[in-house]
Design an enzyme around this catalytic site. Sequence first.
Site, PDB file in Angstrom:
ATOM      1  N   LYS A  77       0.828  -1.209   0.000  1.00 62.01           N
ATOM      2  CA  LYS A  77       0.000   0.000   0.000  1.00 62.01           C
ATOM      3  C   LYS A  77       0.861   1.258   0.000  1.00 62.01           C
ATOM      4  O   LYS A  77       1.933   1.297   0.612  1.00 62.01           O
ATOM      5  CB  LYS A  77      -0.920  -0.024   1.221  1.00 62.01           C
ATOM      6  CG  LYS A  77      -1.971   1.081   1.256  1.00 62.01           C
ATOM      7  CD  LYS A  77      -2.884   0.879   2.460  1.00 62.01           C
ATOM      8  CE  LYS A  77      -3.918   1.991   2.602  1.00 62.01           C
ATOM      9  NZ  LYS A  77      -4.782   1.789   3.786  1.00 62.01           N
ATOM     10  N   SER A 152      -9.566   2.314   2.733  1.00 65.03           N
ATOM     11  CA  SER A 152      -8.588   2.975   1.893  1.00 65.03           C
ATOM     12  C   SER A 152      -7.604   2.036   1.208  1.00 65.03           C
ATOM     13  O   SER A 152      -6.808   2.463   0.374  1.00 65.03           O
ATOM     14  CB  SER A 152      -7.798   3.983   2.735  1.00 65.03           C
ATOM     15  OG  SER A 152      -7.072   3.314   3.754  1.00 65.03           O
ATOM     16  N   SER A 176      -9.939  -0.334   6.928  1.00 69.16           N
ATOM     17  CA  SER A 176      -9.407  -0.126   5.582  1.00 69.16           C
ATOM     18  C   SER A 176      -8.906  -1.384   4.889  1.00 69.16           C
ATOM     19  O   SER A 176      -8.779  -1.399   3.664  1.00 69.16           O
ATOM     20  CB  SER A 176      -8.260   0.898   5.621  1.00 69.16           C
ATOM     21  OG  SER A 176      -8.757   2.190   5.831  1.00 69.16           O
TER      22      SER A 176
END
Length: 456
Positions: A77, A152, A176
């Site tokens: 990420k 996210s 997330s």
Amino acid sequence: MTKPVNSARGIAADVTAGRTSAVETAEAALARIEAAKALNAVVTIDPARTLADAARVDDRLCAGETMSLAGVPIVVKDNIWASGWRVTQGSRLFADFVAPQDAVAIERLRKAGAVIVGIGATSEFACKGVTTSQLYGPTRHPLDPALTPGGSSGGPAAAVAAGLVPLAIGTDAGGSSRRPPAHVGVAGFKPSYGAIPYGPGFAEPFFGLSVIAPIASDVADIALAFEAMAGADPRDPDSALFARQAEDIDGMRMAFSPRLGLDVAVDDIVANALASTVDRLSAAGLRITRRDPVWPTGATEDAIMPLQHAGLAALYGDAFRKEPTIFDPDVAKQIERGLSWSGAEVAGALVASAAIANAFAAFLTDVDLLLTPTVPCVAWSLTQLGPDMIGGKPASPRGHAVFTPFVNHARLPAISIPCGTDPRGLPFGLQIIARRGQDRTLLGAAHRIEAMLQAC
């Protein structure tokens, strides 16, 4: 939705046995990423760096080294430091930032033989429930490009669901790395706070909440990644050693809470599927009772949201005052709100957070595992922060996120595994929650439950 050629454990076995090489595996992953550019799940690649790293794994194997993730391609990420990679937090403030070192988790994954093939998209500062940024644009759902995978960690989740890589590493401060996996049909694990060291890396707006979170197609691959990353490290004073626990779920006391004891809306398809799932698990021999946690008065996400807003304001308030347009408009609103909170109001949010943690701990004193929905709805249009309606009622922009944030504030481990789809084939998930430190017990239970659901 194309599934990976092999699981992470299968790839590691093949590379270790010499049936393929880490370089060949990396080349194949890079080709899949290139072919799926329209998905916008992977926002940065560096083929030369990736292939050089893969060649080093092959050299280590030739020298006789054993690695649990030998040659496994991973996506990381875009808010986790990976040395030498451009890592931006999805923000124009960090558009040219190159990580000076690995986060401990990434260092450990590399030691285990994993090869980074790309950086996965996130919303700005990982602070939205959809994955879009001014820097990279929107990430799309692998089943329908008009929909969002959530956020996210939408980039890492979409990369796994689309078969680009078997394993991705996200973060989770409020759901997330559980909600996006639920929306795209894969598994996502939020470890106990402290189980995996966090950082070195960016300053974190979610003080004491965010964790490193593996995402994979199944629980076995998640457990493999967790074992590679877990364990205390002096660079993170919050990291801790947790004892190994039994992984047998026979005799465990489980509770099912269809709404987590909250007054929230759930789509009928999700509610009915979760109830049916619990019935099937009970018929297979699990001890599951219907029971809701009891929350303190006023326990809502609104009560704890000032912590996120104030954290963003503390880190980026000065930059916002100088140039507000550099920020995602939705994140800018959060920073502006954070600048307006008083110290007493922020302290009140800390009090609410502690009360939620205490209530969760009390509930889990005589319950080993809690089963809930991961999400109350399926994926929605990528042009919206959330669906307009949930359960036949108008929904707020955070109505899709109701079942995950309290787990972070209680610092508990939780995992989302697929448990059904709507008539269009859009997935949703079952969330399983355990006591803090019982990560391995949770993973063992999730593996058994996953197998039971596949067998039914």
